[in-house]
Motif scaffolding. Structure first.
Motif, PDB file in Angstrom:
ATOM      1  N   LYS A   1      39.327  43.902  32.372  1.00 32.59           N
ATOM      2  CA  LYS A   1      39.173  45.463  32.566  1.00 32.59           C
ATOM      3  C   LYS A   1      38.108  46.005  31.667  1.00 32.59           C
ATOM      4  CE  LYS A   1      44.368  46.264  32.408  1.00 32.59           C
ATOM      5  NZ  LYS A   1      45.255  46.571  31.583  1.00 32.59           N
ATOM      6  N   ALA A   2      37.481  44.943  30.845  1.00 31.34           N
ATOM      7  CA  ALA A   2      36.213  45.265  29.827  1.00 31.34           C
ATOM      8  C   ALA A   2      34.937  45.046  30.800  1.00 31.34           C
ATOM      9  CB  ALA A   2      36.016  44.296  28.713  1.00 31.34           C
TER      10      ALA A   2
ATOM     11  N   LYS B   1      35.150  45.471  34.046  1.00 28.52           N
ATOM     12  CA  LYS B   1      35.020  46.704  35.084  1.00 28.52           C
ATOM     13  C   LYS B   1      34.730  47.903  34.431  1.00 28.52           C
ATOM     14  CE  LYS B   1      38.197  49.160  38.061  1.00 28.52           C
ATOM     15  NZ  LYS B   1      39.679  49.475  38.469  1.00 28.52           N
ATOM     16  N   ARG B   2      35.051  48.158  33.107  1.00 31.60           N
ATOM     17  CA  ARG B   2      34.323  49.424  32.368  1.00 31.60           C
ATOM     18  C   ARG B   2      33.033  49.198  32.311  1.00 31.60           C
ATOM     19  NH1 ARG B   2      38.868  48.522  28.931  1.00 31.60           N
ATOM     20  NH2 ARG B   2      37.285  47.487  27.421  1.00 31.60           N
ATOM     21  N   ASN B   3      32.366  48.306  32.020  1.00 38.34           N
ATOM     22  CA  ASN B   3      30.821  48.198  32.147  1.00 38.34           C
ATOM     23  C   ASN B   3      30.270  48.204  33.428  1.00 38.34           C
ATOM     24  OD1 ASN B   3      31.126  48.125  29.140  1.00 38.34           O
ATOM     25  ND2 ASN B   3      31.306  45.863  29.297  1.00 38.34           N
ATOM     26  N   ARG B   4      31.067  47.970  34.559  1.00 38.02           N
ATOM     27  CA  ARG B   4      30.517  48.059  35.836  1.00 38.02           C
ATOM     28  C   ARG B   4      29.616  47.135  36.007  1.00 38.02           C
ATOM     29  NH1 ARG B   4      29.292  54.453  36.440  1.00 38.02           N
ATOM     30  NH2 ARG B   4      28.377  53.683  34.400  1.00 38.02           N
TER      31      ARG B   4
END
Length: 402
Positions: free
Chosen positions: A23-24, A26-29
């Protein structure tokens, strides 16, 4: 009594930690690595991918892939660039897991005046602290220090020694070492990485703080006041002699203990009155504003979006608004005195748009496309409005409710 070391960190790797790490990431793309697998593609079979990755991390069979080399220009018109190393998504998740395990161990050991990539800290708080040292404590002399190519030249031995001082889990240490030695792919050619920790890696900022933590405490023990954000730091004092002593200490620690050196061109002793650059700002007793290089980077982004022979479309305004919002969110702060500069930049942006619409640059077009039209009709944001909003929020903090 010896230093307490952490054992059996590998056993703490669980599926919930793996999921949180993804998830981390993914947030940072971020872009895909050398395997061209995007975050979305990795997520398509997330449960299986995470389970397989966790198994490899626990059984010592994990092998990171080489980083994909990318370059970003250091400054407008510069011939030099900053190399980035982009890991594959799978490796970014693994690095995030290691960061989750290691951060609680090292975070309590870090100095309070280290602000880079730490929970509850950011660039603005670093600048607020250095301004406090100037304005409240009266420390006007400044050592503006720059470590020569820190991320590219920090020896792996320095990082691993600092890690091994607190971590006794051989598997975790091996994983970090494998990431450091993964190498890079540039133009289809593999290049080994014998020194440095790549900018772009999830765990690199934590490793940077671990490597430089000893420098922080050496400065503290010698009685110096400083503020550090990753490899960018300033030391402040009451006299030229005081900050010269700090320079001697920093040079000695870097060279003898870390095998690093300061950049002679970028390391200077100055004063708060004359001003200096720190974290994208120019700080002085008279103003706190965007530094010239930051202004030029912003202008380059605007120029790329407002090419005169292109058509003015809605998506141009949308892209401009993203650039304006991103810049303003960083530079429009309560401590900055940017309003006059923001007004000039807003006017310059309107000029670029007029030239794009009418295919020429003429002051006569100011009447054809007036200021109000940009906001009401086109929906263009302004830097100044963010500045006014930041000042209003700061003012509201000091208003006591009746």
């Amino acid at each position: 009594m010896g230093i307490r070391k952490e054992h059996s960190l590998t056993g703490r790797i669980t599926l919930p930690i793996m999921e949180k790490a993804f998830k981390a990431v993914k947030r940072n793309r971020g872009a895909a690595g050398v395997d061209k697998v995007s975050v979305t593609m990795f997520e398509a079979n997330l449960t299986e991918n995470l389970a397989a990755l966790m198994r490899e991390l626990k059984t010592r069979s994990f092998r990171p892939k080489p980083l994909r080399r990318a370059h970003i220009q250091k400054s407008p018109g510069s011939k030099t660039s900053r190399p980035l190393g982009i890991p594959v998504v799978r490796d970014r998740v693994a690095q995030q897991v290691l960061k989750t395990l290691l951060s609680p161990i090292f975070e309590p050991l870090f100095h309070d005046d280290s602000y880079g990539f730490r929970p509850g800290r950011n660039c603005h708080k670093a600048i607020e602290q250095v301004l406090k040292l100037h304005n409240d404590d009266g420390l006007k002399y400044v050592l503006d220090a720059d470590i020569e190519s820190f991320f590219d030249t920090i020896p792996h031995k320095v990082i691993m020694t600092a890690l091994a001082a607190r971590v006794a889990d051989g598997n975790i240490l091996t994983l970090i070492e494998r990431f450091l030695n993964a190498g890079v792919m540039e133009d289809g050619v593999y290049k080994p990485t014998n020194v440095g920790t790549p900018q772009g890696g999830v765990i690199s900022p934590l490793l940077a703080n671990i490597a430089l933590n000893n420098l922080d405490w050496r400065l503290h023990e010698a009685g110096f006041r400083f503020v550090r954000y990753a490899d960018d730091f300033v030391v402040v004092g009451r006299s030229v002699q005081h900050v010269q002593e700090a320079l001697d200490l920093v040079s000695s620690v870097l060279e003898t203990e870390l095998s690093l050196q300061l950049s002679p061109e970028k390391t200077t002793i100055t004063t708060y009155g004359k001003g200096y650059e720190f974290l994208g700002f120019f700080l002085s007793s008279r103003s706190r504003r965007m530094r010239d290089k930051s202004v030029e980077k912003f202008k380059d982004k605007v120029r790329d979006l407002t090419v005169r022979h292109h058509n003015l479309e809605c998506r141009v305004i949308e892209k401009l608004n993203r650039v304006i919002r991103g810049t303003a969110n960083f530079f429009a702060t309560s401590f900055a005195t940017n309003r006059w500069l923001f007004q000039k930049l807003d006017s310059w942006i309107r000029m670029r748009i007029r030239a794009m619409k009418f295919k020429r640059k003429s002051v006569n077009d100011n009447r054809r496309l007036r200021v109000w039209h940009f906001n009401r009709k086109l929906g263009l944001l302004t830097l100044e409005q963010f500045c006014l909003l930041a000042n209003a929020r700061e003012h509201a903090r000091y208003i006591t409710p009746l």
